[in-house]
Design a protein around this motif. Structure first.
Motif, short mmCIF file in Angstrom:
data_model
loop_
_atom_site.label_atom_id
_atom_site.label_comp_id
_atom_site.label_asym_id
_atom_site.label_seq_id
_atom_site.Cartn_x
_atom_site.Cartn_y
_atom_site.Cartn_z
N VAL B 160 0.84 -1.20 0.00
CA VAL B 160 0.00 0.00 0.00
C VAL B 160 0.87 1.25 0.00
O VAL B 160 0.69 2.15 -0.81
N VAL B 161 1.85 1.25 0.90
CA VAL B 161 2.69 2.43 0.99
C VAL B 161 3.45 2.65 -0.31
O VAL B 161 3.58 3.76 -0.81
N THR B 162 3.93 1.55 -0.88
CA THR B 162 4.65 1.66 -2.14
C THR B 162 3.77 2.23 -3.24
O THR B 162 4.17 3.12 -3.99
N TYR B 163 2.55 1.71 -3.32
CA TYR B 163 1.65 2.16 -4.39
C TYR B 163 1.25 3.62 -4.21
O TYR B 163 1.01 4.32 -5.18
N LEU B 164 1.17 4.05 -2.94
CA LEU B 164 0.84 5.46 -2.72
C LEU B 164 1.87 6.35 -3.39
O LEU B 164 1.53 7.39 -3.97
N THR B 165 3.14 5.95 -3.31
CA THR B 165 4.15 6.80 -3.92
C THR B 165 4.02 6.84 -5.44
O THR B 165 4.47 7.77 -6.08
N ILE B 166 3.41 5.81 -6.02
CA ILE B 166 3.21 5.84 -7.47
C ILE B 166 1.98 6.65 -7.81
O ILE B 166 1.98 7.46 -8.74
N VAL B 228 2.89 -4.58 -11.36
CA VAL B 228 3.53 -5.88 -11.48
C VAL B 228 4.88 -5.96 -10.77
O VAL B 228 5.15 -6.90 -10.03
N ALA B 229 5.73 -4.95 -10.97
CA ALA B 229 7.13 -5.07 -10.54
C ALA B 229 7.26 -5.21 -9.03
O ALA B 229 7.85 -6.17 -8.53
N TYR B 230 6.70 -4.26 -8.28
CA TYR B 230 6.82 -4.33 -6.83
C TYR B 230 6.10 -5.55 -6.29
O TYR B 230 6.60 -6.23 -5.39
#
Lengths: 336, 294
Positions: B160-166, B228-230
């Motif tokens: 979730v945190v990763t996707y927020l940055t995207i 996909v990548a993360y």
């Protein structure tokens, strides 16, 4: 309106222009305090984003920069095997990684293919999107049907589409080759021949990208005032002249932003290549991003330092492009 | 381009006046419809073929017939005999959180950037722009280490945190563009009536910005649903995968279970398409507001 809580845009504009010249009128209660009371609303509202970006982008970025100057790989980073903690043993190697990458042909090969890939994908999807938008932006029977159909690729998650294309591209049994066979044409090794694989990944990415362009261009076209066209018609301008002198300039702002964004996305487009060809055959379709990913998550031993250095180089390239692009736009009188 | 075709079809009666925008000859009409039909067919064929294939028995996956032996066998198989339900659940958790949090914080940011002039604003806009360019490659290893040390690998929260940055940087830009189209006078009126900036934002501007919020939500949703990548790097172990990672296990160099893949792909695509259907009404206005104003 209370002045000390953030200001309306108009007012703020003069304040900024004064500040910009460096003389601040009256500094009674201490500058810091005044700034705080004036702006804390704005800062509070942007704080979550700044925090998230700071922690999840800032820290990894700094760490990535550091890793790129070491020789870290799977064998020498900190590990936990069972209850044993094995401390990191990698060491700094300065700029050796960069030197190795830049003096090696692989980087330049990947870079030139990445450029070809980005330019052709963006150019094709932009042209097709604009052409289709121009066609849809008029009285037309079945207009909403066409619109729905043309936007459909966007509604399907990209990775699902990519798997579907793999099904269609299957060399022996896929639908595309079956159709060609019906027309008496030999089967095409879509994903197994370097050149065809390149054509295939570009095709899929353009197919994925056109709806975005179409929607953006359609919006742009609709925001051009109809009176301009009427006036041009009165003056006897033909369709091409109207397109050239009203439509294109009217689309410039939307188009430039959309091209920049989709250029960056395409440059970094991971899923299409990773899922369609895994970068193969060989490394024919590997763009910079997938290659860097391969270094840290696919090859063995995983080369963390090398991957980080590739990442830094990619980022540097993108920054240069974006800055140059913004500057070019500003010259045309566009600022934010 | 059809616009040029139009003028070539000469109509003797109107020889002197070039044809207007809303008029065209029959030939041009046919050309226009043929082109659009062809383009629509190309756009629709792959998803349609996916749907068709999913109803074929596994052994028939590559037959070119439409559907000879109609079967729900593939759906039955993925839902009952594979980890697919787990992947779906993982994805739903990740995407739900990403969308809600993403929309909220990108709206506040977009509003602040649209309405206030504050120190740090230009750097912030640059930061948002630059963050969008961050390739997966530069962040993924350090992020992997960071999440590992926080114990967040294989945890939805990590993704979730990763996707927020995207999602957030782009969403904030879109929201800024959208807020720019809402007259400042509305804020001023709210301010005169005694609302503070948060009150103005929450009670007056957010309700007006629903179309923009819908687009932002859609974008966040799609980011999480299709990344996909993360997802491939951070989630391991069959039951922890999200959809993007899980579906890869059906078709890889060792197995090619196209029946399961197509059925699960359809299940994945349908909610996305439905949400898209809701958002698309506002998509044009929201997106171009973001695009033109940025």
């Amino acid at each position: 309106m209370a002045v000390e809580t953030g200001q309306s845009v108009v007012k703020a504009a003069d304040v900024q222009s004064i500040r910009g010249r460096g003389h601040r009128p009256g500094k009674k209660p201490g500058r810091l305090r005044r700034t705080l009371t004036t702006h804390w609303y704005a800062w509070a509202m942007v704080a979550p984003v700044v925090t998230v970006i700071g922690v999840i982008v800032g820290y990894p970025l700094v760490r990535g920069l550091y890793l790129s100057t070491t020789n870290a790989n799977e064998a020498n980073v900190e590990r936990h095997i069972g209850v044993n903690d094995i401390p990191a043993t990698y060491e700094s190697v300065g700029l050796d990684n960069y030197q190795a990458i830049l003096s090696d042909g692989v980087f330049w090969d990947r870079l030139s293919w990445t450029v070809v890939w980005t330019v052709s994908c963006v150019a094709l999807s932009f042209t097709l999107g604009l052409a289709l938008a121009t066609m849809l932006n008029r009285k037309l029977a079945g207009r909403s049907f066409y619109r729905m159909a043309l936007i459909l690729p966007w509604a399907v998650p990209a990775f699902v589409s990519v798997f579907t294309w793999r099904l269609l591209f299957n060399e022996k049994k896929g639908l595309l080759n079956k159709i060609l066979e019906g027309g008496g044409i030999d089967a095409i090794p879509w994903l197994n021949d370097p050149t065809w694989a390149k054509i295939s990944v570009i095709t899929v990415n353009v197919w994925l990208g056109v709806p975005f362009m179409l929607v953006a261009m359609l919006g742009g076209l609709q925001s051009i005032p109809g009176e301009l066209y009427e006036a041009a018609e009165m003056d006897g301008a033909n369709a091409w002249q109207r397109f050239r002198h009203i439509t294109l300039p009217g689309l410039r702002t939307v188009a430039s932003t959309v091209i920049l964004i989709s250029g960056i996305w395409t440059f970094n487009m991971f899923p299409v290549i990773f899922l369609l060809t895994r970068g193969g055959p060989g490394d024919a379709t590997e763009i910079l991003v997938t290659y860097a990913y391969r270094l840290s998550f696919v090859v063995s031993p995983r080369d963390f330092a090398g991957s980080a250095a590739w990442g830094v180089l990619i980022l540097a390239l993108l920054s240069i492009i974006a800055v140059a692009y913004r500057r070019a736009l500003r010259k045309q009188g566009e600022v934010w | 381009m059809v616009t040029t075709v139009e003028t070539k079809g000469t109509t003797p009666a109107k020889k002197r006046r070039p044809r207007g925008r809303e008029e065209r000859g029959p030939l041009a009409s046919v050309a226009l419809h043929v082109t659009l039909l062809l383009a629509s067919a190309i756009a629709v064929l792959p998803p349609l073929w996916l749907l068709v294939t999913s109803f074929k028995p596994q052994s028939e996956a590559f037959s070119t017939d439409l559907v000879k032996d109609f079967t729900f066998g593939n759906y039955d198989h993925v839902l009952n005999d594979t980890e697919f339900p787990n992947w779906l659940l993982n994805s739903l958790i990740v995407v739900g959180l990403t969308t809600v949090i993403g929309v909220f914080i990108s709206a506040t940011t977009g509003y602040a950037v649209s309405r206030f002039r504050f120190p740090g604003m230009r750097p912030l806009m640059w930061l948002l722009l630059i963050t969008q360019m961050f390739p997966v490659a530069v962040l993924i290893v350090p992020l992997y280490n960071l999440l590992a040390s926080l114990g967040l690998l294989n945890q939805p929260v990590g993704l979730v945190v990763t996707y927020l940055t995207i999602a957030v940087p782009f969403c904030a830009w879109m929201m800024k563009g959208y807020f720019d189209t809402i007259p400042v006078e509305i804020d001023e009126a709210g301010r005169v009536d005694g609302l503070n900036p948060f009150g103005t934002f929450w009670r007056l501007i957010v309700p007006l910005a629903k179309p923009g919020l819908a687009v932002t939500g859609f974008y966040s949703f799609i980011t999480g649903w299709a990344e996909v990548a993360y997802a491939s790097a951070f989630m391991t172990g069959e039951e922890n995968l999200t959809l993007a990672g899980g579906l890869q296990t059906f078709v890889n160099q060792y197995t090619s279970d196209w029946g399961s893949l197509t059925a699960s792909a359809v299940i994945v695509a349908v909610p996305a398409a439905v949400i898209f259907g809701f958002a698309q009404r506002h998509l044009v206005s929201g997106l171009t507001a973001g695009a033109t104003k940025s």
